[in-house]
Write a protein that holds these residues in place. Structure first.
Motif, PDB file in Angstrom:
ATOM      1  N   ALA A  91     -18.987  34.148 -27.982  1.00 39.54           N
ATOM      2  CA  ALA A  91     -20.371  33.739 -28.115  1.00 39.54           C
ATOM      3  C   ALA A  91     -20.824  32.990 -26.860  1.00 39.54           C
ATOM      4  O   ALA A  91     -20.017  32.343 -26.206  1.00 39.54           O
ATOM      5  CB  ALA A  91     -20.530  32.843 -29.338  1.00 39.54           C
ATOM      6  N   ASP A  92     -22.081  33.098 -26.562  1.00 41.44           N
ATOM      7  CA  ASP A  92     -22.621  32.352 -25.427  1.00 41.44           C
ATOM      8  C   ASP A  92     -22.495  30.855 -25.682  1.00 41.44           C
ATOM      9  O   ASP A  92     -22.653  30.385 -26.805  1.00 41.44           O
ATOM     10  CB  ASP A  92     -24.092  32.688 -25.210  1.00 41.44           C
ATOM     11  N   ASN A  93     -22.213  30.130 -24.628  1.00 40.64           N
ATOM     12  CA  ASN A  93     -22.123  28.664 -24.649  1.00 40.64           C
ATOM     13  C   ASN A  93     -21.036  28.112 -25.570  1.00 40.64           C
ATOM     14  O   ASN A  93     -21.108  26.968 -25.984  1.00 40.64           O
ATOM     15  CB  ASN A  93     -23.477  28.043 -24.974  1.00 40.64           C
ATOM     16  N   GLU A  94     -20.048  28.916 -25.877  1.00 39.94           N
ATOM     17  CA  GLU A  94     -18.879  28.411 -26.606  1.00 39.94           C
ATOM     18  C   GLU A  94     -17.991  27.707 -25.589  1.00 39.94           C
ATOM     19  O   GLU A  94     -17.721  28.237 -24.512  1.00 39.94           O
ATOM     20  CB  GLU A  94     -18.126  29.576 -27.249  1.00 39.94           C
ATOM     21  N   LEU A  95     -17.552  26.516 -25.902  1.00 31.98           N
ATOM     22  CA  LEU A  95     -16.719  25.750 -24.984  1.00 31.98           C
ATOM     23  C   LEU A  95     -15.287  26.273 -25.046  1.00 31.98           C
ATOM     24  O   LEU A  95     -14.693  26.339 -26.119  1.00 31.98           O
ATOM     25  CB  LEU A  95     -16.770  24.269 -25.338  1.00 31.98           C
ATOM     26  N   VAL A  96     -14.751  26.698 -23.906  1.00 39.53           N
ATOM     27  CA  VAL A  96     -13.372  27.185 -23.819  1.00 39.53           C
ATOM     28  C   VAL A  96     -12.636  26.378 -22.763  1.00 39.53           C
ATOM     29  O   VAL A  96     -13.240  25.848 -21.836  1.00 39.53           O
ATOM     30  CB  VAL A  96     -13.304  28.687 -23.475  1.00 39.53           C
ATOM     31  N   THR A 113      -2.797  33.321  -8.765  1.00 36.85           N
ATOM     32  CA  THR A 113      -2.822  34.508  -9.626  1.00 36.85           C
ATOM     33  C   THR A 113      -2.423  34.230 -11.068  1.00 36.85           C
ATOM     34  O   THR A 113      -2.303  35.151 -11.863  1.00 36.85           O
ATOM     35  CB  THR A 113      -1.868  35.581  -9.077  1.00 36.85           C
ATOM     36  N   ILE A 114      -2.229  32.979 -11.451  1.00 39.57           N
ATOM     37  CA  ILE A 114      -1.678  32.662 -12.759  1.00 39.57           C
ATOM     38  C   ILE A 114      -2.678  31.935 -13.671  1.00 39.57           C
ATOM     39  O   ILE A 114      -2.351  31.563 -14.773  1.00 39.57           O
ATOM     40  CB  ILE A 114      -0.393  31.791 -12.618  1.00 39.57           C
ATOM     41  N   SER A 115      -3.890  31.717 -13.287  1.00 37.62           N
ATOM     42  CA  SER A 115      -4.863  30.990 -14.105  1.00 37.62           C
ATOM     43  C   SER A 115      -5.253  31.820 -15.329  1.00 37.62           C
ATOM     44  O   SER A 115      -5.271  33.051 -15.281  1.00 37.62           O
ATOM     45  CB  SER A 115      -6.091  30.648 -13.273  1.00 37.62           C
ATOM     46  N   THR A 116      -5.589  31.130 -16.439  1.00 42.93           N
ATOM     47  CA  THR A 116      -5.833  31.834 -17.696  1.00 42.93           C
ATOM     48  C   THR A 116      -6.595  30.945 -18.679  1.00 42.93           C
ATOM     49  O   THR A 116      -6.714  29.742 -18.471  1.00 42.93           O
ATOM     50  CB  THR A 116      -4.483  32.250 -18.332  1.00 42.93           C
ATOM     51  N   ILE A 117      -7.096  31.556 -19.759  1.00 42.90           N
ATOM     52  CA  ILE A 117      -7.617  30.780 -20.890  1.00 42.90           C
ATOM     53  C   ILE A 117      -6.642  30.848 -22.063  1.00 42.90           C
ATOM     54  O   ILE A 117      -6.864  30.247 -23.094  1.00 42.90           O
ATOM     55  CB  ILE A 117      -9.017  31.245 -21.338  1.00 42.90           C
ATOM     56  N   ASN A 118      -5.538  31.578 -21.904  1.00 46.00           N
ATOM     57  CA  ASN A 118      -4.564  31.775 -22.974  1.00 46.00           C
ATOM     58  C   ASN A 118      -3.467  30.719 -22.899  1.00 46.00           C
ATOM     59  O   ASN A 118      -2.452  30.906 -22.236  1.00 46.00           O
ATOM     60  CB  ASN A 118      -3.982  33.178 -22.881  1.00 46.00           C
ATOM     61  N   GLN A 155      -6.630  21.550 -16.485  1.00 51.65           N
ATOM     62  CA  GLN A 155      -7.512  22.026 -17.548  1.00 51.65           C
ATOM     63  C   GLN A 155      -8.969  21.738 -17.191  1.00 51.65           C
ATOM     64  O   GLN A 155      -9.300  20.643 -16.758  1.00 51.65           O
ATOM     65  CB  GLN A 155      -7.178  21.337 -18.865  1.00 51.65           C
ATOM     66  N   THR A 156      -9.810  22.751 -17.389  1.00 52.94           N
ATOM     67  CA  THR A 156     -11.236  22.636 -17.135  1.00 52.94           C
ATOM     68  C   THR A 156     -11.984  23.190 -18.339  1.00 52.94           C
ATOM     69  O   THR A 156     -11.639  24.259 -18.835  1.00 52.94           O
ATOM     70  CB  THR A 156     -11.635  23.440 -15.876  1.00 52.94           C
ATOM     71  N   GLN A 157     -12.982  22.476 -18.822  1.00 53.85           N
ATOM     72  CA  GLN A 157     -13.815  22.967 -19.910  1.00 53.85           C
ATOM     73  C   GLN A 157     -14.937  23.823 -19.330  1.00 53.85           C
ATOM     74  O   GLN A 157     -15.609  23.418 -18.379  1.00 53.85           O
ATOM     75  CB  GLN A 157     -14.400  21.805 -20.711  1.00 53.85           C
ATOM     76  N   CYS A 158     -15.117  25.019 -19.897  1.00 53.94           N
ATOM     77  CA  CYS A 158     -16.128  25.963 -19.400  1.00 53.94           C
ATOM     78  C   CYS A 158     -16.954  26.494 -20.564  1.00 53.94           C
ATOM     79  O   CYS A 158     -16.452  26.644 -21.666  1.00 53.94           O
ATOM     80  CB  CYS A 158     -15.458  27.157 -18.728  1.00 53.94           C
ATOM     81  N   ASN A 159     -18.208  26.803 -20.295  1.00 52.07           N
ATOM     82  CA  ASN A 159     -19.046  27.478 -21.281  1.00 52.07           C
ATOM     83  C   ASN A 159     -18.879  28.977 -21.119  1.00 52.07           C
ATOM     84  O   ASN A 159     -18.886  29.499 -19.998  1.00 52.07           O
ATOM     85  CB  ASN A 159     -20.515  27.111 -21.099  1.00 52.07           C
ATOM     86  N   SER A 160     -18.718  29.669 -22.247  1.00 54.42           N
ATOM     87  CA  SER A 160     -18.567  31.123 -22.201  1.00 54.42           C
ATOM     88  C   SER A 160     -19.942  31.797 -22.126  1.00 54.42           C
ATOM     89  O   SER A 160     -20.970  31.189 -22.435  1.00 54.42           O
ATOM     90  CB  SER A 160     -17.827  31.607 -23.449  1.00 54.42           C
ATOM     91  N   ILE A 161     -19.913  33.062 -21.722  1.00 53.93           N
ATOM     92  CA  ILE A 161     -21.121  33.882 -21.731  1.00 53.93           C
ATOM     93  C   ILE A 161     -20.704  35.309 -22.069  1.00 53.93           C
ATOM     94  O   ILE A 161     -19.707  35.816 -21.547  1.00 53.93           O
ATOM     95  CB  ILE A 161     -21.896  33.807 -20.390  1.00 53.93           C
ATOM     96  N   LYS A 162     -21.414  35.930 -22.992  1.00 51.53           N
ATOM     97  CA  LYS A 162     -21.072  37.275 -23.431  1.00 51.53           C
ATOM     98  C   LYS A 162     -21.414  38.293 -22.342  1.00 51.53           C
ATOM     99  O   LYS A 162     -22.373  38.129 -21.588  1.00 51.53           O
ATOM    100  CB  LYS A 162     -21.818  37.642 -24.704  1.00 51.53           C
ATOM    101  N   LEU A 163     -20.625  39.356 -22.302  1.00 50.47           N
ATOM    102  CA  LEU A 163     -20.889  40.440 -21.367  1.00 50.47           C
ATOM    103  C   LEU A 163     -22.270  41.044 -21.614  1.00 50.47           C
ATOM    104  O   LEU A 163     -22.996  41.360 -20.666  1.00 50.47           O
ATOM    105  CB  LEU A 163     -19.798  41.509 -21.494  1.00 50.47           C
ATOM    106  N   ASP A 164     -22.666  41.171 -22.881  1.00 48.05           N
ATOM    107  CA  ASP A 164     -24.002  41.702 -23.194  1.00 48.05           C
ATOM    108  C   ASP A 164     -25.110  40.854 -22.572  1.00 48.05           C
ATOM    109  O   ASP A 164     -26.124  41.378 -22.114  1.00 48.05           O
ATOM    110  CB  ASP A 164     -24.209  41.787 -24.704  1.00 48.05           C
ATOM    111  N   THR A 165     -24.931  39.546 -22.572  1.00 48.15           N
ATOM    112  CA  THR A 165     -25.917  38.647 -21.974  1.00 48.15           C
ATOM    113  C   THR A 165     -26.017  38.890 -20.471  1.00 48.15           C
ATOM    114  O   THR A 165     -27.116  38.922 -19.905  1.00 48.15           O
ATOM    115  CB  THR A 165     -25.542  37.179 -22.258  1.00 48.15           C
TER     116      THR A 165
END
Length: 65
Positions: A1-6, A15-20, A39-49
């Motif tokens: 979802a857009d603006n979901e905090l990850v 080459t090893i950075s991830t959200i997993n 660790q960094t908090q980021c807002n997500s954005i959907k590909l459709d957006t």
């Protein structure tokens, strides 16, 4: 979802950075305890957006496990 905090785990190896998080903490992973992560908090954005805003991409690069 857009603006979901990850949480993004940024490695000092470029080459090893991830959200997993489980990928980093799984003893079966080849990268388990090999690198330090910031660790960094980021807002997500959907590909459709992004497509609505910028149009269809010519290429999408996705790494999978």
């Amino acid at each position: 979802a857009d603006n979901e905090l990850v949480t993004f785990y940024e490695s000092n190896a470029d080459t090893i950075s991830t959200i997993n998080e489980s990928w980093l903490n799984d003893p079966k992973s080849r990268f388990y305890k090999c690198f330090d992560y910031k660790q960094t908090q980021c807002n997500s954005i959907k590909l459709d957006t992004l497509i609505d805003k910028y149009g269809l991409p010519e290429l999408i690069k996705i790494d999978g496990a």
